[in-house]
Write a protein that holds these residues in place. Structure first.
Motif, PDB file in Angstrom:
ATOM      1  N   TYR A 270       0.821  -1.215   0.000  1.00  0.00           N
ATOM      2  CA  TYR A 270       0.000   0.000   0.000  1.00  0.00           C
ATOM      3  C   TYR A 270       0.853   1.263   0.000  1.00  0.00           C
ATOM      4  CZ  TYR A 270      -3.393  -3.446   1.745  1.00  0.00           C
ATOM      5  OH  TYR A 270      -4.177  -4.549   1.911  1.00  0.00           O
ATOM      6  N   GLU A 274       1.356   6.494  -3.080  1.00  0.00           N
ATOM      7  CA  GLU A 274       0.908   7.620  -2.257  1.00  0.00           C
ATOM      8  C   GLU A 274       1.122   8.928  -3.015  1.00  0.00           C
ATOM      9  OE1 GLU A 274      -0.708   7.014   0.322  1.00  0.00           O
ATOM     10  OE2 GLU A 274       0.031   5.179   1.269  1.00  0.00           O
ATOM     11  N   THR A 306      -0.578  11.521   1.602  1.00  0.00           N
ATOM     12  CA  THR A 306      -1.533  10.446   1.905  1.00  0.00           C
ATOM     13  C   THR A 306      -0.835   9.291   2.607  1.00  0.00           C
ATOM     14  OG1 THR A 306      -1.235   9.461  -0.295  1.00  0.00           O
ATOM     15  CG2 THR A 306      -3.057  11.029  -0.009  1.00  0.00           C
ATOM     16  N   HIS A 307      -1.566   8.629   3.465  1.00  0.00           N
ATOM     17  CA  HIS A 307      -1.087   7.444   4.194  1.00  0.00           C
ATOM     18  C   HIS A 307      -2.272   6.488   4.285  1.00  0.00           C
ATOM     19  CE1 HIS A 307       1.638  10.655   5.455  1.00  0.00           C
ATOM     20  NE2 HIS A 307       2.511   9.733   5.836  1.00  0.00           N
ATOM     21  N   ASN A 308      -2.523   5.738   3.240  1.00  0.00           N
ATOM     22  CA  ASN A 308      -3.719   4.911   3.226  1.00  0.00           C
ATOM     23  C   ASN A 308      -3.500   3.642   2.422  1.00  0.00           C
ATOM     24  OD1 ASN A 308      -4.109   5.633   0.429  1.00  0.00           O
ATOM     25  ND2 ASN A 308      -4.863   7.615   1.173  1.00  0.00           N
ATOM     26  N   GLN A 309      -4.529   2.819   2.370  1.00  0.00           N
ATOM     27  CA  GLN A 309      -4.476   1.556   1.645  1.00  0.00           C
ATOM     28  C   GLN A 309      -5.280   1.692   0.353  1.00  0.00           C
ATOM     29  OE1 GLN A 309      -5.454  -1.782   4.181  1.00  0.00           O
ATOM     30  NE2 GLN A 309      -4.013  -1.146   5.761  1.00  0.00           N
ATOM     31  N   ASP A 332      -9.247   1.923  -0.387  1.00  0.00           N
ATOM     32  CA  ASP A 332     -10.118   2.807   0.389  1.00  0.00           C
ATOM     33  C   ASP A 332      -9.249   3.806   1.139  1.00  0.00           C
ATOM     34  OD1 ASP A 332     -12.060   4.009   1.903  1.00  0.00           O
ATOM     35  OD2 ASP A 332     -12.781   2.191   2.868  1.00  0.00           O
ATOM     36  N   VAL A 333      -9.541   5.099   1.012  1.00  0.00           N
ATOM     37  CA  VAL A 333      -8.733   6.128   1.670  1.00  0.00           C
ATOM     38  C   VAL A 333      -9.047   6.244   3.154  1.00  0.00           C
ATOM     39  CG1 VAL A 333      -8.596   7.458  -0.466  1.00  0.00           C
ATOM     40  CG2 VAL A 333     -10.354   8.020   1.210  1.00  0.00           C
ATOM     41  N   ALA A 334     -10.151   5.610   3.599  1.00  0.00           N
ATOM     42  CA  ALA A 334     -10.647   5.865   4.955  1.00  0.00           C
ATOM     43  C   ALA A 334     -10.360   4.756   5.955  1.00  0.00           C
ATOM     44  CB  ALA A 334     -12.154   6.110   4.905  1.00  0.00           C
ATOM     45  N   GLY A 335      -9.752   3.662   5.551  1.00  0.00           N
ATOM     46  CA  GLY A 335      -9.533   2.570   6.493  1.00  0.00           C
ATOM     47  C   GLY A 335      -8.888   1.384   5.834  1.00  0.00           C
ATOM     48  N   TYR A 337      -8.138  -1.872   3.558  1.00  0.00           N
ATOM     49  CA  TYR A 337      -8.353  -2.020   2.125  1.00  0.00           C
ATOM     50  C   TYR A 337      -9.747  -2.554   1.825  1.00  0.00           C
ATOM     51  CZ  TYR A 337      -7.546  -3.356  -2.730  1.00  0.00           C
ATOM     52  OH  TYR A 337      -7.635  -3.479  -4.094  1.00  0.00           O
TER      53      TYR A 337
END
Length: 724
Positions: A270, A274, A306-309, A332-335, A337
């Motif tokens: 992931y 970024e 960004t720091h997301n999956q 998903d940017v919010a949690g 994957y």
């Protein structure tokens, strides 16, 4: 199993409600179908008076797909279209903000490179293909010329806000000595991962590049310039251990934004993918003190936003010079994957806060453009992709367009109300359009006529079709009828399954090896295109319901749709066939283990098991997600959802195709399926296309032969004579 789909469209003059008499038009032929032109880029000029258009078409003699640039200009006669480049290797055009130049990427070989190759035979089909470099051409005319050089390809580039500088990224360049030392030690040995190196972002002064071109046109390149892959005059402004893509400059010229990906271009971690920003004021402050080729220890560090999956892409700065728009391919940017539909987001470059735009919209945002007043989007609801506008994140999308069908490739300018776009609808060929404003979309005029031939052929008609799944969910698809048989009954049927799975079929016309429903219908088949669970346009919940039943749930949706079509008397139960490519091939492989009702199957680049496919796939993040974990974490699911363990149930004659160099679905999956069918005595055939990856994008003959042989297979085993 995603396939990167080209924008392959044919557009129509909308507003004609009456079809021309079918009797007066001949049917579409195989050769005509594969001579269509696709649109890879549409770029409106800063003043809105010109449009650069990227086209792609087959060059049968050279055995390549030609990529050319065209320029449309408004003039006293109402507009003119000229071919801007003719190398066949030109793409990704970008206007300079002052409108004086068009920069683009080209893989054409230089005169010197062609000369060095003249005494040797490389064995490649296309001797004019080189390494992607930045070229400049004036919209007023003249020849294009290169402003970057070397063996390292340019991954991405962007203009400065004042048009004085080009920013670009390549793999960290080596000197000739470095390359010689590496070859001496490692010969032809491949150091997988170990030998990877990241990118450098450079700044190139436009005036310097133009002056150098003028000098170099009169003399040979110096030996010192040949010693390195570094473009003379280019200064490094940042480095990344990853590959740099989608480089964009803020409107005020103060920042760059870019997205990274793995050096080997495989989606495995992931954190490889970024968004970053770079403060150009810091970078510029360092440049005067740095001589070309000096130590780069003081280069500024890009700021990670960004720091997301999620796999972010399609970057564009907002007009406030603070937010960066982006969409997400997978994740998903919010949690944790989740494989969601592509939505529109922006990230605050100061606080790193991410916000989704128009969260209440049920479908994916497929394209967008930033104007002076708002954001324009093309977004899908079911089988329609319409144009919308929105001004604030919390607002709902405002529907702008009136033509049923599919809008794609939107381009707008901050200094003009005009909008350029591609439009397509079922059975109605047309082209690229230009509207004077969003308020006048229904008055847009076609500015190209590349696919005029299709207007002179008797094309299929179609309509959406809905049915209820066993759990009560409404599922939708498209029915494409043979010409002259719209809404007829008891028709032989081909169930043609789209890839993705996060994709959808709808009210559009496409003509290529991947989307060939129109040609199948012309050859007598009712084509059923199911938007099964996992498809886009019906909400994120609908899409995610295939987890972890990656083939069994969508398989039920598809078979239930076939059952209803037979029950309604639309499909002939004695002449049912099935096919698909990528995830569509994956589903085809599964479904021929679940029923013997299909008389013939045509499948391509589809897996039959999950463990080897997880290990070979370049998008392993979504494989593990769909199946509830990696192979050792969900072994039973990997077994239960795999066709290979039920292959003894197959009775359907099956035709298979694969790209020899595919790293999305390795060719071993097709060899495995072929071997299994061969051992069971099931009629089968396997075609391997040399040099091709997952998308058959190298040689147009491969796609043409694919569809030609698939039609023959359907006719042979499906019981429908050619042309019926």
């Amino acid at each position: 199993m995603r396939i990167q789909r080209a924008v392959f469209v044919v557009v129509v003059i909308v507003g004609c409600a009456v079809f021309a008499s079918a009797d007066s038009k001949p049917k579409l032929t195989l050769d005509e179908f594969f001579n269509s032109v696709s649109f890879s880029a549409i770029e409106l000029s800063p003043d809105g008076n010109s449009v650069v258009i990227g086209t792609e078409r087959a060059d049968w003699d050279q055995q390549i797909f030609r990529s050319d640039l065209w320029l449309y200009r408004d003039d006293a006669k109402g507009g003119s279209l000229i071919q801007l480049t003719q190398s066949g290797h030109d793409s990704n055009p970008k206007w300079s903000p002052d409108g004086r130049w068009i920069a683009f990427l080209s893989e054409r070989k230089t005169t010197a490179e062609k000369a060095s190759d003249s005494d040797s035979d490389s064995g490649t089909k296309d001797k004019d293909e080189g390494v992607s470099q930045i070229y400049l051409i004036s919209p007023a005319g003249g020849e294009a010329f290169a402003v970057t050089q070397g063996e390292e390809e340019v991954h991405t580039f962007s203009w400065s806000a004042d048009s004085h500088t080009l920013y670009f990224a390549t793999r960290n360049p080596w000197t000739k000595a470095q390359k010689d030392d590496y070859k001496k030690e490692w010969k032809d040995v491949l150091q997988y991962r170990t030998a990877e190196r990241g990118d450098t972002i450079f700044a190139l002064d436009l005036a310097t590049a133009i002056a150098r071109h003028a000098v170099q046109a009169a003399k040979e390149e110096s030996e010192s310039e040949k010693e390195s892959d570094l473009t003379p005059g280019a200064r490094a402004i940042a480095k990344s251990p990853l590959r740099v893509e989608d480089l964009v400059t803020s409107p005020d010229g103060s920042k760059l934004a870019f997205v990274t990906s793995a050096v080997n271009q495989r989606q495995e971690k992931y954190e490889d993918i970024e968004i970053y920003s770079l403060d150009l004021s810091v970078a510029r402050a360092l440049l005067p003190a740095k001589a070309e080729g000096s130590s780069e220890a003081a280069l500024p560090e890009p700021h990670r936003l960004t720091h997301n999956q999620a796999a972010e892409g399609k970057l564009h700065w907002a007009n406030d010079n603070r937010h960066v728009f982006f969409s997400v391919e997978v994740g998903d940017v919010a949690g944790p994957y989740r494989d969601l539909q592509p939505h529109l987001y922006w990230v605050d470059s100061e606080s790193n806060t991410i916000e989704q735009w128009s969260k209440d919209f049920i479908g994916p945002v497929e394209h967008y453009a930033v104007t002076a007043e708002n954001i324009l989007t093309s977004a899908r609801r079911g089988t329609e992709v319409q144009m919308y506008s929105v001004t604030k994140p919390a607002e709902s999308l405002h529907h702008l367009s009136n033509w049923p069908g599919t809008y794609e490739g939107i381009s707008a300018s901050a200094h003009s109300p005009r909008v350029a776009f591609v439009y397509t609808s079922l059975g109605k060929p047309a082209e690229v359009y230009l509207a004077d404003s969003t308020a006048k979309l229904d008055q847009a005029r076609a500015i190209t006529s590349f696919n005029k031939l299709f207007t002179e052929r008797d094309l299929p008609q179609g309509e959406p079709y809905q049915w209820k799944a066993d759990d009560g969910t409404t599922v939708e698809g498209m029915l494409i009828y043979p010409p002259g048989k719209f809404e007829a009954k008891h028709l032989p049927m081909l169930t043609l399954i789209h890839g993705g799975p996060a994709d959808a079929d709808g009210n559009h016309f496409e003509a290529d090896w991947y989307q060939w429903a129109a040609l199948a219908a012309t050859n007598g088949w009712l084509v059923f295109e199911p938007n099964y669970r996992g498809s886009t346009g019906y909400g994120d919940k609908f899409l995610t319901q295939i987890v972890p039943v990656i083939v069994s749930r969508p398989g039920k949706d598809i078979l239930e749709g076939v059952d209803v079509l037979v029950k309604d008397g639309i499909a002939d139960p004695d002449h049912l066939t099935i096919g698909g490519y990528s995830y569509g091939g994956y589903m085809t492989n599964w479904l021929i283990t679940q029923t013997t009702r299909f008389k013939a199957a045509v499948t391509g680049a589809g897996a039959v098991e999950h463990i080897g496919n997880w290990g070979n796939d370049d998008t392993t993040m979504d494989d593990a997600y769909f199946l509830g974990g990696r192979p050792w974490e969900a072994p039973q699911r990997y077994h239960d959802e795999a066709a290979i363990f039920q292959i003894d149930k197959v009775r359907t004659p099956t035709h298979m195709v694969a790209g020899a160099d595919d790293i999305r679905v390795a060719v071993m999956e097709d060899y495995l399926l072929e071997h299994a069918l061969y051992s069971l005595g099931i009629p089968n055939a396997l075609l391997i296309f040399p040099g091709e990856g997952h998308s058959l994008a190298k040689n147009p003959w491969h796609g043409k032969i694919k569809v030609r042989e698939e039609l023959k297979w359907l006719q042979k085993y499906g019981g429908v004579a050619a042309g019926n």
